[in-house]
Design an enzyme around this catalytic site. Structure first.
Site, PDB file in Angstrom:
ATOM      1  N   SER A 291       0.784  -1.235   0.000  1.00 47.36           N
ATOM      2  CA  SER A 291       0.000   0.000   0.000  1.00 47.36           C
ATOM      3  C   SER A 291       0.817   1.286   0.000  1.00 47.36           C
ATOM      4  O   SER A 291       0.262   2.359  -0.280  1.00 47.36           O
ATOM      5  CB  SER A 291      -0.959  -0.002   1.193  1.00 47.36           C
ATOM      6  OG  SER A 291      -1.923  -1.028   1.041  1.00 47.36           O
ATOM      7  N   THR A 292       2.102   1.245   0.321  1.00 47.62           N
ATOM      8  CA  THR A 292       2.887   2.477   0.203  1.00 47.62           C
ATOM      9  C   THR A 292       2.949   2.950  -1.245  1.00 47.62           C
ATOM     10  O   THR A 292       3.143   4.142  -1.514  1.00 47.62           O
ATOM     11  CB  THR A 292       4.317   2.278   0.741  1.00 47.62           C
ATOM     12  OG1 THR A 292       4.916   1.146   0.094  1.00 47.62           O
ATOM     13  CG2 THR A 292       4.317   2.065   2.246  1.00 47.62           C
TER      14      THR A 292
END
Length: 635
Positions: A291-292
């Protein structure tokens, strides 16, 4: 006729004689003038001898002058075999002192050479052994000073600095890359001897060694210490397969700290495997970011104006079907109706899939390329990987969907922190670097200096401002709440990526990560933490990596003197969270009035009387509810 022939012969003899004289004079001129240096060198070599004096290697400093790699003076054993009379006795005594086999030492003292260096047993000797050898007083046995590389903080920054071999040659890391600069010029003590090696009573000549060039890094030693301490704590607490961290100035590309676990001791590199010492994980390791990577999808969508964070909505039912595959949200049942700001706060996979499909593969991958993924950043360290991206021509809707939330692509940590720096610093992608300057050792004059290099403008200032706001909201109200620091504006994003082995995702084995920065409105420092397969805890970026990054950011606040703020987004607390509370001013109040103000805290007293004259912590501090406040009483 007879006299005429004699006269001719005399002329010929005279001409030959003159010619020979000219040849001889020419040869003498050639020897004395033209070939003098070369022949003198040969002649001198027959009766002069050099005892080597190793040069100091250039010192490596942090940005504030802390020595990270320096030198200590040791002694080494050098023999002149022709001067050693009783070879058996010398070999016996030296073998006992050095703990070397007698036969091996006898080979050294008997070798048919002008100078014999006892290697490696006679190198870098400590004071006790050197003193014993010196007390022998044998002819032909010499102790010469030698510089030995010394790493005062041992494992700190080990993968980045690297190490040197026994002859002070760089073998890895910066020691290898900049070896030509760091290596100095050796000196010597020159003496003269006869053909048998016996010393002649002529003065010795001392040729001073020239130290290598010094190096200053962009590394901040205190931040490096803080990062390494937190990684050590993570290893102790979670026993991960690997862990890594990067700290950078997002406005310049300067690397302020870089570390990984496991690490190694440069002075004992022989005790480690090659892969343990050559893998600088922050620039070498590749993995699905999770998700980064959504920060890139977010920035691209905002730049292309396909989404309004506050006014556009998305309904998350818990899953979305794309290309015949069902992609799930991490939250069972989904998040329901959300603004797109809440999609970011909640790290909602279906919401980001929707953004990716709206962008289309050409546009999304254009921005992925602009942000620097799929190729090396060019950081001045060896061993950098380039990551792996889908071939755009082979991308379908499913590949586009998974890429939008960080699955199916492979990136490096240095790419991650460099790209996110561009997303939050106003849109400029900088080339990361770690060497600040190379300096002449005597005068400290700059030989080479690195300055920030802006690679390109990726997104607009306006888009970057929106990204910063959204990521600050993630920390205050969303999945990054464990990185929240009261009184400071912190932005960030969590990441939880399932690991792949042999083409299949592993069960219960994740790389958890967090990327955070502050102040959120004007970032001065950015931190990236990744922990590989943490044990004994639910593996989420918010639970594992975010608290580590928070501790590093808190250290950065003190080290970089970042001021407290009153305009941070107020944190939303979960019922399981410990909450902060502002300490009121109770100095001058009676005890009964003070207790009414301090209901959220424990209270301890000292002194006597009914009036508060001192309190600790002082008014205005943010501390956890339930912590103790100490009051001093007087009449």
């Amino acid at each position: 006729m007879f006299y005429k022939n004699i006269h001719t012969r005399i002329k010929i003899i005279i001409l030959i004689t003159i010619f020979l004289f000219v040849v001889i004079i020419g040869k003498v001129f050639y020897i004395q003038v033209i070939d003098y240096k070369k022949l003198n060198k040969y002649a001198t070599g027959l009766w002069s001898r050099n005892l080597p004096l190793a040069a100091n290697r250039g010192v490596i400093y942090d940005t504030n002058g802390v020595e990270l790699a320096t030198n200590i003076t040791t002694t080494s054993l050098v023999l002149i075999p022709n001067q050693i009379e009783d070879k058996e006795k010398v070999a016996k005594d030296l073998s006992e002192i050095l703990g070397v086999d007698y036969d091996e030492m006898y080979k050294h003292v008997s070798k048919k050479t002008s100078i014999e260096r006892v290697h490696p047993e006679g190198r870098n000797l400590n004071y006790e052994i050197s003193d014993k050898i010196n007390n022998l007083g044998y002819d032909g046995v010499y102790l010469v000073k030698e510089a030995k590389r010394y790493y005062p903080y041992d494992t700190l920054l080990s993968h980045t600095i690297g190490f040197v071999g026994i002859d002070n040659q760089g073998l890895s890391g910066l020691e290898l890359i900049y070896d030509d600069y760091l290596t100095g010029s050796d000196g010597s003590i020159k003496y003269f001897s006869d053909a048998k090696g016996n010393s002649l009573s002529m003065s010795q000549i001392y040729e001073q060694p020239q130290s290598g060039v010094n190096m200053t890094l962009t590394i901040n030693f205190k931040l490096q210490e803080a990062l390494e301490r937190e990684l050590d704590n993570a290893v102790s607490q979670y026993n991960p397969d690997q862990a890594l961290g990067l700290v950078m100035n997002p406005n310049t590309g300067e690397i302020l700290a870089i570390a990984s676990r496991p690490d190694f001791s440069p002075s004992k590199y022989q005790n480690y495997k090659v892969e343990e010492i050559n893998r600088n994980l922050p620039i070498w390791m590749t993995y699905e970011p999770g998700s980064t990577f959504k920060i890139i999808t977010l920035a691209s969508s905002l730049e292309e104006k396909i989404v309004d964070l506050s006014n556009d909505h998305y309904f998350d039912g818990g899953a979305v079907t794309v290309g015949g595959a069902t992609l799930h949200c991490w939250k069972h049942g989904g998040h329901g109706e959300q603004t797109y700001l809440e999609v970011v706060e909640n790290s909602c996979n279906p919401g980001f899939v929707n953004l990716g499909l709206k962008l289309g593969k050409e546009t999304l991958f254009k921005y992925i390329d602009l942000f620097g993924f799929g190729k090396k950043t060019g950081v001045d360290l060896n061993g950098e990987s380039s990551g792996i991206l889908f071939n755009v021509d082979k991308i379908g809707d499913l590949e586009l969907a998974t890429t939008s939330f960080g699955q199916g692509v492979s990136v490096t940590p240095i790419q991650q922190i460099t790209a996110v720096s561009a997303a939050i610093n106003g849109g400029i992608l900088y080339k990361p670097y770690i060497v600040k300057s190379l300096n002449e050792p005597e005068t400290n004059s700059v030989i080479l200096e690195n300055n920030p290099i802006a690679v390109r403008k990726v997104i607009s200032d306006d888009t970057s401002e929106k990204v910063r706001y959204a990521l600050e909201s993630v920390v205050a109200r969303g999945t990054g709440h464990n990185a929240y620091i009261a009184g400071y504006r912190v932005g960030g994003k969590t990441g939880t990526a399932q690991k792949v082995k042999d083409g299949k995702y592993l069960s219960g084995n994740y790389i958890t990560s967090f990327i955070g920065f502050l102040p959120a409105d004007d970032p001065q420092v950015i931190v990236y933490i990744a922990v590989d397969n943490a044990k004994g805890i639910t593996q989420y970026g918010g639970t594992v990596a975010a608290p580590i990054a928070k501790n590093v950011l808190m250290s950065a606040i003190d080290i970089l003197d970042i001021e407290k703020r009153s305009d941070a987004i107020e944190r939303e607390y979960l019922f399981t969270d410990k909450q902060y509370a502002l300490v009121p001013n109770v100095v001058g109040m009676s005890v009964s009035d003070a207790l009414k103000e301090l209901k959220k805290f424990k209270v301890e007293y000292s002194g006597s009387g009914d009036i508060i004259t001192y309190q600790s912590p002082s008014a205005g501090e943010n501390i956890y509810e339930g912590e103790t406040i100490r009051l001093l009483l007087s009449e």
